[in-house]
Design an enzyme around this catalytic site. Structure first.
Site, PDB file in Angstrom:
ATOM      1  N   ARG A  44       4.352 -18.608   8.600  1.00  0.00           N
ATOM      2  CA  ARG A  44       4.071 -20.050   8.637  1.00  0.00           C
ATOM      3  C   ARG A  44       3.093 -20.358   7.512  1.00  0.00           C
ATOM      4  O   ARG A  44       2.566 -19.460   6.860  1.00  0.00           O
ATOM      5  CB  ARG A  44       3.575 -20.530  10.014  1.00  0.00           C
ATOM      6  CG  ARG A  44       2.691 -19.640  10.812  1.00  0.00           C
ATOM      7  CD  ARG A  44       1.325 -19.383  10.261  1.00  0.00           C
ATOM      8  NE  ARG A  44       0.623 -20.602   9.908  1.00  0.00           N
ATOM      9  CZ  ARG A  44      -0.382 -20.658   9.064  1.00  0.00           C
ATOM     10  NH1 ARG A  44      -0.822 -19.549   8.456  1.00  0.00           N
ATOM     11  NH2 ARG A  44      -0.971 -21.794   8.776  1.00  0.00           N
ATOM     12  N   ALA A  46       2.835 -23.627   4.449  1.00  0.00           N
ATOM     13  CA  ALA A  46       3.854 -24.177   3.551  1.00  0.00           C
ATOM     14  C   ALA A  46       4.315 -23.207   2.444  1.00  0.00           C
ATOM     15  O   ALA A  46       5.518 -22.935   2.323  1.00  0.00           O
ATOM     16  CB  ALA A  46       3.347 -25.504   2.971  1.00  0.00           C
ATOM     17  N   ARG A  87      12.406 -25.823   9.370  1.00  0.00           N
ATOM     18  CA  ARG A  87      11.227 -26.679   9.619  1.00  0.00           C
ATOM     19  C   ARG A  87      11.259 -27.829   8.607  1.00  0.00           C
ATOM     20  O   ARG A  87      11.491 -27.601   7.417  1.00  0.00           O
ATOM     21  CB  ARG A  87       9.914 -25.881   9.482  1.00  0.00           C
ATOM     22  CG  ARG A  87       9.759 -24.801  10.555  1.00  0.00           C
ATOM     23  CD  ARG A  87       8.349 -24.219  10.552  1.00  0.00           C
ATOM     24  NE  ARG A  87       7.385 -25.112  11.153  1.00  0.00           N
ATOM     25  CZ  ARG A  87       6.054 -24.922  11.120  1.00  0.00           C
ATOM     26  NH1 ARG A  87       5.558 -23.874  10.493  1.00  0.00           N
ATOM     27  NH2 ARG A  87       5.242 -25.764  11.704  1.00  0.00           N
ATOM     28  N   GLN A 194      -4.058 -21.756  15.065  1.00  0.00           N
ATOM     29  CA  GLN A 194      -4.085 -21.070  13.760  1.00  0.00           C
ATOM     30  C   GLN A 194      -5.516 -20.869  13.271  1.00  0.00           C
ATOM     31  O   GLN A 194      -5.807 -19.907  12.557  1.00  0.00           O
ATOM     32  CB  GLN A 194      -3.305 -21.874  12.711  1.00  0.00           C
ATOM     33  CG  GLN A 194      -1.802 -21.895  12.900  1.00  0.00           C
ATOM     34  CD  GLN A 194      -1.343 -23.087  13.712  1.00  0.00           C
ATOM     35  OE1 GLN A 194      -2.057 -23.567  14.592  1.00  0.00           O
ATOM     36  NE2 GLN A 194      -0.160 -23.574  13.439  1.00  0.00           N
ATOM     37  N   ASP A 235       0.975 -29.775   3.608  1.00  0.00           N
ATOM     38  CA  ASP A 235       2.394 -29.427   3.722  1.00  0.00           C
ATOM     39  C   ASP A 235       3.258 -30.287   2.817  1.00  0.00           C
ATOM     40  O   ASP A 235       4.365 -29.900   2.457  1.00  0.00           O
ATOM     41  CB  ASP A 235       2.856 -29.558   5.175  1.00  0.00           C
ATOM     42  CG  ASP A 235       2.278 -28.421   5.995  1.00  0.00           C
ATOM     43  OD1 ASP A 235       1.126 -28.537   6.439  1.00  0.00           O
ATOM     44  OD2 ASP A 235       2.966 -27.393   6.128  1.00  0.00           O
ATOM     45  N   LYS A 246      -1.513 -30.152   9.070  1.00  0.00           N
ATOM     46  CA  LYS A 246      -1.549 -29.835  10.499  1.00  0.00           C
ATOM     47  C   LYS A 246      -2.155 -30.960  11.329  1.00  0.00           C
ATOM     48  O   LYS A 246      -3.150 -31.570  10.926  1.00  0.00           O
ATOM     49  CB  LYS A 246      -2.353 -28.538  10.679  1.00  0.00           C
ATOM     50  CG  LYS A 246      -2.506 -28.033  12.097  1.00  0.00           C
ATOM     51  CD  LYS A 246      -1.203 -27.894  12.844  1.00  0.00           C
ATOM     52  CE  LYS A 246      -0.187 -27.029  12.130  1.00  0.00           C
ATOM     53  NZ  LYS A 246       1.178 -27.172  12.715  1.00  0.00           N
TER      54      LYS A 246
HETATM   55  O1  MRU Z   1       2.493 -25.199  11.404  1.00  0.00           O
HETATM   56  P1  MRU Z   1       1.883 -24.361  10.312  1.00  0.00           P
HETATM   57  O2  MRU Z   1       0.954 -23.305  10.808  1.00  0.00           O
HETATM   58  O3  MRU Z   1       2.924 -23.842   9.347  1.00  0.00           O
HETATM   59  O4  MRU Z   1       0.992 -25.414   9.519  1.00  0.00           O
HETATM   60  C1  MRU Z   1       0.267 -24.978   8.410  1.00  0.00           C
HETATM   61  C2  MRU Z   1      -0.581 -26.028   7.790  1.00  0.00           C
HETATM   62  O5  MRU Z   1      -0.612 -27.155   8.234  1.00  0.00           O
HETATM   63  C3  MRU Z   1      -1.302 -25.644   6.539  1.00  0.00           C
HETATM   64  O6  MRU Z   1      -2.507 -26.334   6.429  1.00  0.00           O
HETATM   65  C4  MRU Z   1      -0.416 -26.003   5.329  1.00  0.00           C
HETATM   66  O7  MRU Z   1       0.862 -25.457   5.485  1.00  0.00           O
HETATM   67  C5  MRU Z   1      -1.008 -25.537   4.062  1.00  0.00           C
HETATM   68  S1  MRU Z   1      -0.940 -23.800   3.895  1.00  0.00           S
HETATM   69  C6  MRU Z   1      -1.555 -23.364   2.382  1.00  0.00           C
END
Ligand code: MRU
Length: 346
Positions: A44, A46, A87, A194, A235, A246
């Site tokens: 997970r 981005a 996703r 996370q 993202d 997030k």
């Molecule tokens: O649902 P996730 O854990 O994939 O969400 C991740 C985030 O929101 C991160 O902040 C985003 O992907 C940036 S990662 C460098």
């Protein structure tokens, strides 16, 4: 600890659903395993999703048994399509798949061995470029971090969310490596934690002082003047500078505005989507309602309660102090700065 790597025609993914209690890698030889790992968030973040999907395309190509190149190309396009359906919010997934499909178009009249080798080289390129972009984000972001700063971050935008080093945590790592005496508060990031499971673990591994808080504690800390700046990942960033990240990021940005705390977003150019004028157009993923009803494996909500579970929110551009990209720091007005960054002009 590598988030993902390629060896012997196999993609290895660090299973992030098991962290920090156990460190286990999943070995993927089938693109469907990669799609499932993205959907279930074993991988997970981005940029990590984008890199994993790129290797997923290679796995799909390797599995094709026929001799007909035209059919191989059609098969690879179907593989990319099914990876794209995992996703919806992080644009890095579509950015990486587009790159793979462009490479495929360039090679479509070549022998199948050349097609597969070309796609693997492109996936390696995506992996390595992400690492390099994160290092540059760290360098640019470090200039915004004062010595002795206390920094709040949300979710995990670290090495675990990328091919290494991280975006928001890349900024934090760079400041720490520069010898600054920084400390970090990590929001736990409900529902999937996370922050608690990944960010706290990652920073502890690097010896960066980190304190874990629940999401609702951020305002109290800011009210007490304990937070010097907030840095988060993204993202998707639209043409006007709106930021999907997030769920809970928007609340933090509002708190920052009220308490006059700088709110920074760190992201590589692969996260910028100028095809969308503003954040209202970003598809926001809604995940399984069970995620909200449970903490880990423990059910905490009454059976039958209605639940809502959007995984991301959109922070409007006017709440963002600056975007820290691999091309430089962009300040408002973001539309001009983002367009220049994509052209490589900053
Ligand atoms: O649902 P996730 O854990 O994939 O969400 C991740 C985030 O929101 C991160 O902040 C985003 O992907 C940036 S990662 C460098």
């Amino acid at each position: 600890m590598r988030t993902l790597y390629w060896e012997n025609n196999t993609l290895f993914l660090l299973d992030q659903t098991k962290l920090p209690l156990s460190v286990e890698y999943i070995s993927c030889r089938d693109y469907r395993q990669v799609a499932s790992a993205i959907r279930t968030m074993q991988v997970r973040g981005a940029p990590a999703i984008g890199a994993a999907a790129a290797y997923g395309v290679v796995l799909g190509a390797l599995a094709y048994e026929g001799q007909d190149t035209e059919r191989l190309v059609a098969h690879i396009r179907r593989v990319a399509q099914s990876l794209a359906e995992t996703r919806p919010t992080a644009v890095n997934l579509f950015w990486a798949l587009d790159r793979m499909l462009k490479k495929l178009s360039q090679l479509q009249t070549s022998p199948s061995g050349d097609i597969i080798r070309g796609l693997l080289a492109e996936a390696h390129g995506i992996y390595q470029e992400d690492l390099a972009m994160n290092r540059r984000i760290g360098e640019f972001g470090n200039s915004l971090v004062p010595d002795k700063a206390t920094i709040l971050t949300h979710c995990n935008a670290g090495a675990l969310a990328t091919t290494g080093y991280g975006t928001a945590l890349g900024v934090i790592r760079a400041a720490h490596e520069a010898g600054k005496d920084i400390r970090v508060y990590a929001d736990e990031t409900r529902p999937l934690l996370q922050g608690a499971r990944l960010t706290a673990w990652e920073l502890m591994q690097d010896g960066i002082p980190v304190t874990l808080i629940t999401d609702s504690m951020a305002g109290y800390l800011m009210q007490q003047g304990k937070i010097d700046l907030v840095v988060v990942g993204a993202d998707r960033i639209t043409a006007n500078g709106d930021v999907a990240n997030k769920i809970g990021t928007y609340s933090l940005a509002v708190l920052c505005r009220h308490h006059r705390v700088p709110f920074y977003v760190a992201a590589p150019v692969s996260t910028i989507d100028v095809s969308l004028p503003c954040g209202a157009q970003i598809p926001i993923e809604e995940r399984d309602l069970e995620e909200v009803c449970r903490v880990g494996n423990q059910r905490v909500a009454p059976e039958g309660v209605p639940v809502y579970n959007p995984a991301f929110d959109v922070t409007p551009h006017y709440l963002v102090t600056a975007l820290i990209t691999d091309r430089g720091v962009i300040r408002p007005p973001f539309d001009q700065g983002l367009a220049e960054a994509l052209k490589g002009n900053i």
